[in-house]
Design a protein around this motif. Structure first.
Motif, PDB file in Angstrom:
ATOM      1  N   MET A   1       0.778  -1.617  -0.067  1.00 46.06           N
ATOM      2  CA  MET A   1      -0.454   0.213   0.006  1.00 46.06           C
ATOM      3  C   MET A   1       0.911   0.822  -0.269  1.00 46.06           C
ATOM      4  O   MET A   1       1.762   0.994   0.619  1.00 46.06           O
ATOM      5  CB  MET A   1      -0.839   0.084   1.054  1.00 46.06           C
ATOM      6  N   SER A   2       0.852   2.443  -0.513  1.00 42.94           N
ATOM      7  CA  SER A   2       1.388   3.331  -1.237  1.00 42.94           C
ATOM      8  C   SER A   2       1.148   4.089  -0.028  1.00 42.94           C
ATOM      9  O   SER A   2       0.064   4.217   1.048  1.00 42.94           O
ATOM     10  CB  SER A   2       0.753   4.065  -1.986  1.00 42.94           C
ATOM     11  N   LEU A   3       2.207   4.753   0.441  1.00 45.92           N
ATOM     12  CA  LEU A   3       2.345   5.792   1.893  1.00 45.92           C
ATOM     13  C   LEU A   3       2.053   7.023   0.995  1.00 45.92           C
ATOM     14  O   LEU A   3       2.156   8.187   1.832  1.00 45.92           O
ATOM     15  CB  LEU A   3       3.387   5.707   2.654  1.00 45.92           C
ATOM     16  N   ILE A   4       1.365   7.855  -0.020  1.00 49.49           N
ATOM     17  CA  ILE A   4       2.027   8.904  -0.213  1.00 49.49           C
ATOM     18  C   ILE A   4       0.443   9.227  -1.268  1.00 49.49           C
ATOM     19  O   ILE A   4      -0.047   8.600  -1.668  1.00 49.49           O
ATOM     20  CB  ILE A   4       3.032   8.959  -1.810  1.00 49.49           C
ATOM     21  N   PRO A   5       0.119  10.703  -1.264  1.00 49.34           N
ATOM     22  CA  PRO A   5      -1.230  10.549  -0.957  1.00 49.34           C
ATOM     23  C   PRO A   5      -0.903  11.325  -2.281  1.00 49.34           C
ATOM     24  O   PRO A   5      -0.772  13.091  -2.852  1.00 49.34           O
ATOM     25  CB  PRO A   5      -1.892  11.899   0.037  1.00 49.34           C
ATOM     26  N   VAL A   6      -1.144  10.204  -3.436  1.00 46.53           N
ATOM     27  CA  VAL A   6      -0.788  11.301  -5.045  1.00 46.53           C
ATOM     28  C   VAL A   6      -1.560  11.669  -4.989  1.00 46.53           C
ATOM     29  O   VAL A   6      -1.875  13.355  -5.733  1.00 46.53           O
ATOM     30  CB  VAL A   6      -0.812   9.778  -5.846  1.00 46.53           C
TER      31      VAL A   6
ATOM     32  N   HIS B   1       9.308  14.863   5.174  1.00 46.37           N
ATOM     33  CA  HIS B   1       9.770  15.839   6.375  1.00 46.37           C
ATOM     34  C   HIS B   1       9.261  17.523   6.039  1.00 46.37           C
ATOM     35  O   HIS B   1       8.699  17.605   5.485  1.00 46.37           O
ATOM     36  CB  HIS B   1      11.440  16.576   6.085  1.00 46.37           C
ATOM     37  N   ALA B   2       8.910  18.020   7.205  1.00 49.08           N
ATOM     38  CA  ALA B   2       8.649  19.435   7.208  1.00 49.08           C
ATOM     39  C   ALA B   2       9.397  20.401   6.938  1.00 49.08           C
ATOM     40  O   ALA B   2      10.650  20.187   7.392  1.00 49.08           O
ATOM     41  CB  ALA B   2       7.933  18.945   8.476  1.00 49.08           C
ATOM     42  N   PRO B   3       9.130  21.115   6.521  1.00 48.61           N
ATOM     43  CA  PRO B   3      10.231  22.612   5.559  1.00 48.61           C
ATOM     44  C   PRO B   3      11.066  23.145   7.412  1.00 48.61           C
ATOM     45  O   PRO B   3      10.446  23.840   7.732  1.00 48.61           O
ATOM     46  CB  PRO B   3       9.382  23.159   5.312  1.00 48.61           C
ATOM     47  N   VAL B   4      12.233  23.396   6.028  1.00 44.58           N
ATOM     48  CA  VAL B   4      12.925  24.132   7.492  1.00 44.58           C
ATOM     49  C   VAL B   4      13.699  25.270   6.470  1.00 44.58           C
ATOM     50  O   VAL B   4      14.022  25.653   7.060  1.00 44.58           O
ATOM     51  CB  VAL B   4      14.547  23.051   7.339  1.00 44.58           C
ATOM     52  N   GLU B   5      12.903  25.683   5.656  1.00 43.80           N
ATOM     53  CA  GLU B   5      13.531  26.335   5.069  1.00 43.80           C
ATOM     54  C   GLU B   5      12.039  26.559   3.252  1.00 43.80           C
ATOM     55  O   GLU B   5      12.224  25.654   2.952  1.00 43.80           O
ATOM     56  CB  GLU B   5      14.894  27.135   4.261  1.00 43.80           C
ATOM     57  N   ALA B   6      11.300  27.874   3.141  1.00 33.90           N
ATOM     58  CA  ALA B   6      10.464  28.132   3.241  1.00 33.90           C
ATOM     59  C   ALA B   6      11.337  28.323   1.098  1.00 33.90           C
ATOM     60  O   ALA B   6      11.552  29.522   0.828  1.00 33.90           O
ATOM     61  CB  ALA B   6       9.762  29.637   3.341  1.00 33.90           C
ATOM     62  N   ARG B   7      10.228  27.995   0.030  1.00 34.94           N
ATOM     63  CA  ARG B   7      11.055  27.929  -1.413  1.00 34.94           C
ATOM     64  C   ARG B   7      10.193  27.842  -2.096  1.00 34.94           C
ATOM     65  O   ARG B   7       8.973  26.668  -1.922  1.00 34.94           O
ATOM     66  CB  ARG B   7      12.283  27.049  -1.891  1.00 34.94           C
ATOM     67  N   PRO B   8       9.456  28.302  -3.146  1.00 37.37           N
ATOM     68  CA  PRO B   8       8.141  28.543  -3.912  1.00 37.37           C
ATOM     69  C   PRO B   8       8.465  27.213  -4.733  1.00 37.37           C
ATOM     70  O   PRO B   8       7.230  27.310  -4.840  1.00 37.37           O
ATOM     71  CB  PRO B   8       8.378  30.469  -4.727  1.00 37.37           C
TER      72      PRO B   8
ATOM     73  N   VAL C   1       9.250  24.211  -4.167  1.00 34.26           N
ATOM     74  CA  VAL C   1       9.628  23.223  -3.681  1.00 34.26           C
ATOM     75  C   VAL C   1       8.153  22.933  -2.362  1.00 34.26           C
ATOM     76  O   VAL C   1       7.332  23.251  -1.941  1.00 34.26           O
ATOM     77  CB  VAL C   1      10.178  23.344  -2.332  1.00 34.26           C
ATOM     78  N   ILE C   2       7.513  21.640  -2.734  1.00 36.89           N
ATOM     79  CA  ILE C   2       6.697  21.384  -2.223  1.00 36.89           C
ATOM     80  C   ILE C   2       6.638  19.841  -0.661  1.00 36.89           C
ATOM     81  O   ILE C   2       7.988  19.133  -0.891  1.00 36.89           O
ATOM     82  CB  ILE C   2       5.773  20.675  -3.153  1.00 36.89           C
ATOM     83  N   TYR C   3       6.930  20.034   0.447  1.00 34.67           N
ATOM     84  CA  TYR C   3       7.329  19.585   1.630  1.00 34.67           C
ATOM     85  C   TYR C   3       6.374  18.595   1.461  1.00 34.67           C
ATOM     86  O   TYR C   3       5.173  18.796   2.350  1.00 34.67           O
ATOM     87  CB  TYR C   3       7.553  20.066   2.539  1.00 34.67           C
ATOM     88  N   GLU C   4       6.358  17.439   1.850  1.00 35.19           N
ATOM     89  CA  GLU C   4       5.334  16.414   1.827  1.00 35.19           C
ATOM     90  C   GLU C   4       5.539  15.423   2.960  1.00 35.19           C
ATOM     91  O   GLU C   4       5.940  13.800   2.878  1.00 35.19           O
ATOM     92  CB  GLU C   4       4.866  15.951   0.705  1.00 35.19           C
ATOM     93  N   PRO C   5       5.275  15.732   4.483  1.00 34.09           N
ATOM     94  CA  PRO C   5       5.528  14.619   5.660  1.00 34.09           C
ATOM     95  C   PRO C   5       4.503  13.796   5.385  1.00 34.09           C
ATOM     96  O   PRO C   5       3.581  13.610   4.885  1.00 34.09           O
ATOM     97  CB  PRO C   5       4.991  15.392   6.678  1.00 34.09           C
ATOM     98  N   VAL C   6       4.836  12.258   5.844  1.00 29.53           N
ATOM     99  CA  VAL C   6       4.264  11.256   5.606  1.00 29.53           C
ATOM    100  C   VAL C   6       4.363  10.656   7.022  1.00 29.53           C
ATOM    101  O   VAL C   6       4.785  10.789   7.834  1.00 29.53           O
ATOM    102  CB  VAL C   6       5.128   9.837   4.539  1.00 29.53           C
TER     103      VAL C   6
ATOM    104  N   LEU D   1       5.775  16.925  26.033  1.00 33.31           N
ATOM    105  CA  LEU D   1       5.815  16.238  25.311  1.00 33.31           C
ATOM    106  C   LEU D   1       6.477  16.058  24.028  1.00 33.31           C
ATOM    107  O   LEU D   1       5.415  17.431  23.292  1.00 33.31           O
ATOM    108  CB  LEU D   1       3.907  15.893  24.966  1.00 33.31           C
ATOM    109  N   VAL D   2       7.003  15.495  23.330  1.00 34.88           N
ATOM    110  CA  VAL D   2       7.299  16.169  21.995  1.00 34.88           C
ATOM    111  C   VAL D   2       7.625  14.234  20.774  1.00 34.88           C
ATOM    112  O   VAL D   2       8.066  13.369  21.572  1.00 34.88           O
ATOM    113  CB  VAL D   2       8.828  16.758  22.257  1.00 34.88           C
ATOM    114  N   THR D   3       8.008  14.943  19.779  1.00 39.43           N
ATOM    115  CA  THR D   3       7.782  13.116  19.198  1.00 39.43           C
ATOM    116  C   THR D   3       8.758  14.201  17.042  1.00 39.43           C
ATOM    117  O   THR D   3       8.866  15.038  17.345  1.00 39.43           O
ATOM    118  CB  THR D   3       6.232  13.239  18.488  1.00 39.43           C
ATOM    119  N   THR D   4       8.599  12.846  16.786  1.00 43.90           N
ATOM    120  CA  THR D   4       9.066  13.213  15.137  1.00 43.90           C
ATOM    121  C   THR D   4       8.193  13.769  14.103  1.00 43.90           C
ATOM    122  O   THR D   4       6.956  13.416  14.715  1.00 43.90           O
ATOM    123  CB  THR D   4       9.934  12.461  14.820  1.00 43.90           C
ATOM    124  N   VAL D   5       8.630  14.392  13.388  1.00 45.23           N
ATOM    125  CA  VAL D   5       7.313  14.782  12.363  1.00 45.23           C
ATOM    126  C   VAL D   5       6.044  13.781  11.967  1.00 45.23           C
ATOM    127  O   VAL D   5       4.890  14.265  11.239  1.00 45.23           O
ATOM    128  CB  VAL D   5       8.182  15.670  11.261  1.00 45.23           C
ATOM    129  N   GLN D   6       6.830  12.407  11.546  1.00 47.72           N
ATOM    130  CA  GLN D   6       6.075  11.156  11.360  1.00 47.72           C
ATOM    131  C   GLN D   6       4.948  11.068  11.887  1.00 47.72           C
ATOM    132  O   GLN D   6       4.505  10.684  11.978  1.00 47.72           O
ATOM    133  CB  GLN D   6       6.974   9.387  11.049  1.00 47.72           C
TER     134      GLN D   6
END
Length: 317
Positions: free
Chosen positions: A1-6, A76-83, A85-90, A113-118
């Motif tokens: 199953m794909s993890l990517i929201p195409v 990953h979530a963005p660390v720098e804004a670029r027009p 680039v699309i960031y797609e966290p999974v 409470l903290v966690t990673t982007v996933q």
């Protein structure tokens, strides 16, 4: 199953009027590349997949972007804004009931409470679970490099620090993040692996001892190469210049990939790493000479006290 929201990605690409797209995947998602590329081609896009290693949102495939209208960076979530680039966290789900394994280790009634982007999409459910068990979970936004509330990176623990809590629960895999939180906040840290269910209190002393040994080897080095990364999200030239100014034995060294072979060829007796902080911590055994972090070099140069030892972080301006 794909993890990517195409279908979502297709919509975002069409909003931008893109006709060609470059795709970049970290190692854990690279197997999604063929199916994702095929799905986007069926939607009429020209697709190029970056085959270079990807270490995070700080390591954008700008070379591949040269052949496309838009780069889609996965995982990953963005660390720098670029027009362009699309960031797609999974997202990766788990049953928040696993937090029960951490409860016996938590001493206070208020924790950070903290966690990673996933897993950051589960912060609300985790907060509710802890509340039902009598624990208030403080969740804070980080800075520009960690834009999601409760999110930490291996190079940025601002969200943990911002909670102001004396005790922090990290939910995620591995021990590097919780060790970093311990050093960055001085708080007591409990780490919970949501897949194995293992919970443990984190001790940073072993890492500090290893780093002290590296510093001892570097002390008295004839020269130091201060590495500055050419990657867009890792470039800390201001810091590198400030470090070079601390010693007349230090020289700036620009690198894209920090590797043992290049270090050996250049011949510096020791290096100071301002690229990805994890290189010094995780890869020291591979390097032919000592590789210091910026705080460690400051200690050697006498401008930082040993009692002020801390982990190297990328913090937003």
């Amino acid at each position: 199953m794909s993890l990517i929201p195409v279908s979502e990605i297709v919509g975002r690409l069409r909003e931008r009027g893109a006709r060609s797209v470059a795709l970049q995947f970290p190692a854990g998602l690279a197997r999604q590349a063929p199916a994702t590329a095929a799905a986007l081609r069926r939607e009429g896009f020209e697709v190029i997949v970056s085959g270079d290693p990807c270490y995070g949102a700080c390591d954008l495939a700008l070379d591949a972007l040269a052949f496309a209208d838009v780069l889609v960076h996965f995982g990953h979530a963005p660390v720098e804004a670029r027009p362009d680039v699309i960031y797609e966290p999974v997202r990766f789900d788990f049953d928040v009931e696993v937090l029960e394994n951490a409860l016996p280790l938590l001493h206070g009634r208020r924790i950070g409470l903290v966690t990673t982007v996933q897993h950051v999409h589960l912060i609300g459910a985790m907060t509710e679970f802890l509340r039902d068990h009598g624990i208030e979970a403080a969740v804070s936004p980080g800075d520009g490099r960690t834009p999601l509330a409760g999110q930490v990176l291996g190079c940025n623990f601002a969200a943990a620090r911002a909670t102001g809590a004396d005790e922090v629960l990290f939910v995620g895999t591995g021990v590097f993040h919780p060790i970093g939180i311990r050093l960055a906040t001085r708080a007591r840290v409990v780490a919970l692996d949501p897949y194995t269910g293992e919970a443990q209190e984190v001790d940073a002393d072993r890492l500090v001892r290893r780093r002290a040994a590296v510093m001892a080897k570097a002390e008295g080095a004839a020269n130091f190469g201060v590495i500055v990364s050419t990657k867009s999200g890792q470039r800390r030239m201001d810091l590198a210049r400030r470090l070079v100014a601390l010693s007349d034995k230090a020289v700036l060294v620009a690198m894209r990939e920090v590797s043992p072979a290049e270090m050996l060829d250049l011949g510096f007796a020791a290096y100071v790493n301002t690229a990805c902080p994890r290189l010094a911590y995780d890869d020291q055994i591979r390097f032919p000479v000592p590789v210091l972090t910026p705080p460690e070099f400051e200690i050697l140069c006498g401008v930082r006290a040993w009692d002020d030892y801390t982990i190297d972080e990328y913090l937003a301006p």
